[in-house]
Motif scaffolding. Structure first.
Motif, PDB file in Angstrom:
ATOM      1  N   THR A 306       0.794  -1.173   0.185  1.00 22.59           N
ATOM      2  CA  THR A 306      -0.119  -0.069  -0.044  1.00 22.59           C
ATOM      3  C   THR A 306       0.847   1.339   0.063  1.00 22.59           C
ATOM      4  O   THR A 306       1.942   1.031   0.444  1.00 22.59           O
ATOM      5  N   GLU A 307       0.413   2.363  -0.403  1.00 22.64           N
ATOM      6  CA  GLU A 307       1.096   3.542  -0.269  1.00 22.64           C
ATOM      7  C   GLU A 307       1.636   3.987   0.868  1.00 22.64           C
ATOM      8  O   GLU A 307       2.786   4.180   1.133  1.00 22.64           O
ATOM      9  N   THR A 308       1.020   3.708   2.143  1.00 24.89           N
ATOM     10  CA  THR A 308       1.438   3.756   3.504  1.00 24.89           C
ATOM     11  C   THR A 308       2.626   3.006   3.848  1.00 24.89           C
ATOM     12  O   THR A 308       3.700   3.272   4.229  1.00 24.89           O
ATOM     13  N   ASN A 309       2.563   1.691   3.566  1.00 29.33           N
ATOM     14  CA  ASN A 309       3.683   1.082   3.691  1.00 29.33           C
ATOM     15  C   ASN A 309       4.819   0.905   2.740  1.00 29.33           C
ATOM     16  O   ASN A 309       5.969   0.984   3.100  1.00 29.33           O
ATOM     17  N   ARG A 310       4.506   1.590   1.430  1.00 33.32           N
ATOM     18  CA  ARG A 310       5.700   1.972   0.569  1.00 33.32           C
ATOM     19  C   ARG A 310       6.269   2.929   1.293  1.00 33.32           C
ATOM     20  O   ARG A 310       7.506   2.961   1.246  1.00 33.32           O
ATOM     21  N   ALA A 311       5.744   3.975   1.877  1.00 25.95           N
ATOM     22  CA  ALA A 311       6.422   5.111   2.237  1.00 25.95           C
ATOM     23  C   ALA A 311       7.252   4.710   3.510  1.00 25.95           C
ATOM     24  O   ALA A 311       8.468   5.311   3.711  1.00 25.95           O
ATOM     25  N   ARG A 312       6.775   3.698   4.423  1.00 29.95           N
ATOM     26  CA  ARG A 312       7.667   3.154   5.537  1.00 29.95           C
ATOM     27  C   ARG A 312       8.893   2.599   4.930  1.00 29.95           C
ATOM     28  O   ARG A 312       9.920   2.752   5.444  1.00 29.95           O
ATOM     29  N   VAL A 313       8.827   1.764   4.122  1.00 29.25           N
ATOM     30  CA  VAL A 313       9.710   0.804   3.363  1.00 29.25           C
ATOM     31  C   VAL A 313      10.845   2.055   2.928  1.00 29.25           C
ATOM     32  O   VAL A 313      11.905   1.784   3.124  1.00 29.25           O
ATOM     33  N   GLU A 314      10.581   2.895   2.164  1.00 30.17           N
ATOM     34  CA  GLU A 314      11.142   4.078   1.489  1.00 30.17           C
ATOM     35  C   GLU A 314      12.133   4.696   2.568  1.00 30.17           C
ATOM     36  O   GLU A 314      13.443   4.930   2.405  1.00 30.17           O
ATOM     37  N   CYS A 315      11.617   4.817   3.734  1.00 29.34           N
ATOM     38  CA  CYS A 315      12.297   5.345   4.969  1.00 29.34           C
ATOM     39  C   CYS A 315      13.673   4.406   5.462  1.00 29.34           C
ATOM     40  O   CYS A 315      14.667   4.800   5.958  1.00 29.34           O
ATOM     41  N   TRP A 316      13.172   3.221   5.299  1.00 28.63           N
ATOM     42  CA  TRP A 316      14.277   2.134   5.988  1.00 28.63           C
ATOM     43  C   TRP A 316      15.327   1.551   4.799  1.00 28.63           C
ATOM     44  O   TRP A 316      16.360   1.427   5.265  1.00 28.63           O
ATOM     45  N   ILE A 317      15.020   1.724   3.380  1.00 28.63           N
ATOM     46  CA  ILE A 317      15.867   1.081   2.475  1.00 28.63           C
ATOM     47  C   ILE A 317      16.734   2.090   1.607  1.00 28.63           C
ATOM     48  O   ILE A 317      17.583   1.683   1.250  1.00 28.63           O
ATOM     49  N   GLY A 318      16.314   3.330   1.768  1.00 26.84           N
ATOM     50  CA  GLY A 318      17.326   4.372   0.915  1.00 26.84           C
ATOM     51  C   GLY A 318      16.744   4.674  -0.429  1.00 26.84           C
ATOM     52  O   GLY A 318      16.065   3.935  -1.032  1.00 26.84           O
ATOM     53  N   THR A 319      17.335   5.848  -0.839  1.00 25.21           N
ATOM     54  CA  THR A 319      16.876   6.385  -2.151  1.00 25.21           C
ATOM     55  C   THR A 319      17.510   5.397  -3.228  1.00 25.21           C
ATOM     56  O   THR A 319      17.005   5.315  -4.305  1.00 25.21           O
ATOM     57  N   GLY A 320      18.731   4.810  -3.118  1.00 24.55           N
ATOM     58  CA  GLY A 320      19.199   3.865  -4.101  1.00 24.55           C
ATOM     59  C   GLY A 320      18.033   2.831  -4.477  1.00 24.55           C
ATOM     60  O   GLY A 320      17.751   2.606  -5.735  1.00 24.55           O
ATOM     61  N   TRP A 321      17.576   2.129  -3.490  1.00 26.78           N
ATOM     62  CA  TRP A 321      16.385   1.034  -3.733  1.00 26.78           C
ATOM     63  C   TRP A 321      15.365   1.870  -4.171  1.00 26.78           C
ATOM     64  O   TRP A 321      14.513   1.238  -5.215  1.00 26.78           O
ATOM     65  N   ASN A 322      14.821   2.964  -3.680  1.00 22.96           N
ATOM     66  CA  ASN A 322      13.606   3.614  -4.071  1.00 22.96           C
ATOM     67  C   ASN A 322      13.510   3.687  -5.563  1.00 22.96           C
ATOM     68  O   ASN A 322      12.594   3.585  -6.408  1.00 22.96           O
ATOM     69  N   LYS A 323      14.741   4.364  -5.929  1.00 19.04           N
ATOM     70  CA  LYS A 323      14.882   4.566  -7.497  1.00 19.04           C
ATOM     71  C   LYS A 323      14.636   3.334  -8.274  1.00 19.04           C
ATOM     72  O   LYS A 323      14.246   3.036  -9.446  1.00 19.04           O
ATOM     73  N   LEU A 324      15.624   2.095  -7.852  1.00 22.13           N
ATOM     74  CA  LEU A 324      15.454   0.948  -8.502  1.00 22.13           C
ATOM     75  C   LEU A 324      14.082   0.027  -8.539  1.00 22.13           C
ATOM     76  O   LEU A 324      13.706  -0.498  -9.385  1.00 22.13           O
ATOM     77  N   LEU A 325      13.565   0.128  -7.452  1.00 22.60           N
ATOM     78  CA  LEU A 325      12.160  -0.426  -7.404  1.00 22.60           C
ATOM     79  C   LEU A 325      11.086   0.247  -7.867  1.00 22.60           C
ATOM     80  O   LEU A 325      10.095  -0.561  -8.383  1.00 22.60           O
ATOM     81  N   GLY A 326      11.098   1.448  -7.679  1.00 22.94           N
ATOM     82  CA  GLY A 326       9.798   2.254  -8.068  1.00 22.94           C
ATOM     83  C   GLY A 326       9.895   2.455  -9.695  1.00 22.94           C
ATOM     84  O   GLY A 326       8.539   2.609 -10.086  1.00 22.94           O
TER      85      GLY A 326
END
Length: 326
Positions: A306-326
């Motif tokens: 969900t959008e809420t859980n994705r936001a939580r995950v983004e805080c934990w995994i960092g921008t490198g992962w966010n760009k790759l996974l998003g």
């Protein structure tokens, strides 16, 4: 009763055996020639192979652990919180697909490890026939494994990055385990079992064994405990990852995310090799299609949040992962 066909020198076999023990699922352990025979029952001949009580054979440790999750509800190793489940899975995937390079490199780069472990692995399989026959088989196996090193990126040129990332994970564990055994609560998750699988071998092979005992002594002992957590009674999951889990996710962001990105880009471009730099070291190896499947799976799991859980995950995994996974 399940039957697990594996080998004690196989990180994924140790991983699955520890999961079955923790989950208190009755099973029989088979190795040696029986394990080789079991490979005829699966499409891809890799261990461990798990035979279910109904007689079905399957392999690949990550699908196997999720199969057990679907079949048995007690003593789950996946946090019920979807965001926590995702980051635990990410660490497990990082261990399976990147930290395995440390296991392979330490085992086959230096002659002392090549000699000891090839003899032990041949002994594990044969268990008889005399020392000369075991040593002859060991020589063939050693040559085959050493010849595969460049294919999986385990070369002397690449090992500086492999070792640096491995020691960073070990340092995070060393800081953690004297305070609390687990990363996501008072019970183990799939992340711990993924790490155990790979590092269980470092705690046996001559060169990494000496390194771990000297530099990370409590983690070395933690690995021994992790092989059988059947007596753990903890039932609680945390709401956020531990500091050690966050540190390991940081290492994965620095190393595993660019590795997956470089592999995907090389495959898209039709290139034969991938290259990237991390932690001040360069790395290059042939492309690997299985890692492209791992990235696709991570993206699917990430998109399902969900959008809420994705936001939580983004805080934990960092921008490198966010760009790759998003």
């Amino acid at each position: 009763m399940y039957t697990l066909y594996g080998a004690i020198a196989s990180p994924y076999s140790i991983k699955m055996r520890a999961i079955l023990r923790y989950r208190r699922l009755p099973f029989v352990w088979k190795d040696g020639e029986e394990t080789l025979a079991a490979l005829a029952n699966v499409r891809t001949p890799v261990i461990p192979v798990l035979q279910t009580p109904a007689g079905k054979f399957a392999n690949d440790s990550t699908p196997l652990l999720y199969m057990l999750e679907d079949t048995h509800k007690d003593r789950s190793i996946v946090p019920p919180d979807p965001a926590m489940a995702f980051v635990a899975h990410l660490i497990e995937d990082f261990a399976d697909e990147w930290l395995t390079k440390a296991m392979f490199g330490y085992r086959w780069l230096e002659q002392i490890d090549q000699n000891v472990m090839s003899n032990w692995l041949a002994f594990d399989r044969m268990k008889s026939g005399g020392a000369e026959a075991i040593q002859a088989e060991a020589s063939k196996f050693r040559d085959r494994q050493v010849g595969r090193m460049p294919l999986v990126g385990c070369t002397h040129a690449n090992f500086a990055l492999i070792e640096a990332s491995t020691k960073a994970v070990l340092a995070a564990l060393e800081e953690q385990v004297t305070k609390r055994f687990f990363l996501f609560g008072n019970r183990p998750s799939l992340a711990e079992f993924g790490i155990l699988g790979q590092f269980s071998q470092l705690a046996v092979d001559p060169t990494p064994l000496a390194m771990i005992r000297e530099e990370f002594p409590y983690t070395a002992r933690w690995l021994a405990h992790a092989e059988d957590w059947s007596g753990v009674e903890g039932k609680d999951w945390d709401e956020t990852p531990s500091d050690a889990a966050l540190a390991i996710l940081g290492v994965a962001e620095e190393v595993y995310a660019p590795f997956l990105a470089a592999n995907a880009a090389a495959i898209k471009e039709g290139a034969d090799t991938l290259s990237f730099s991390a932690l001040g070291h360069s790395f290059s190896q042939p492309v690997f299609k299985y890692q492209a499947k791992c990235l696709a799976d991570l993206r699917t799991r990430y998109a399902a949040l969900t959008e809420t859980n994705r936001a939580r995950v983004e805080c934990w995994i960092g921008t490198g992962w966010n760009k790759l996974l998003g």
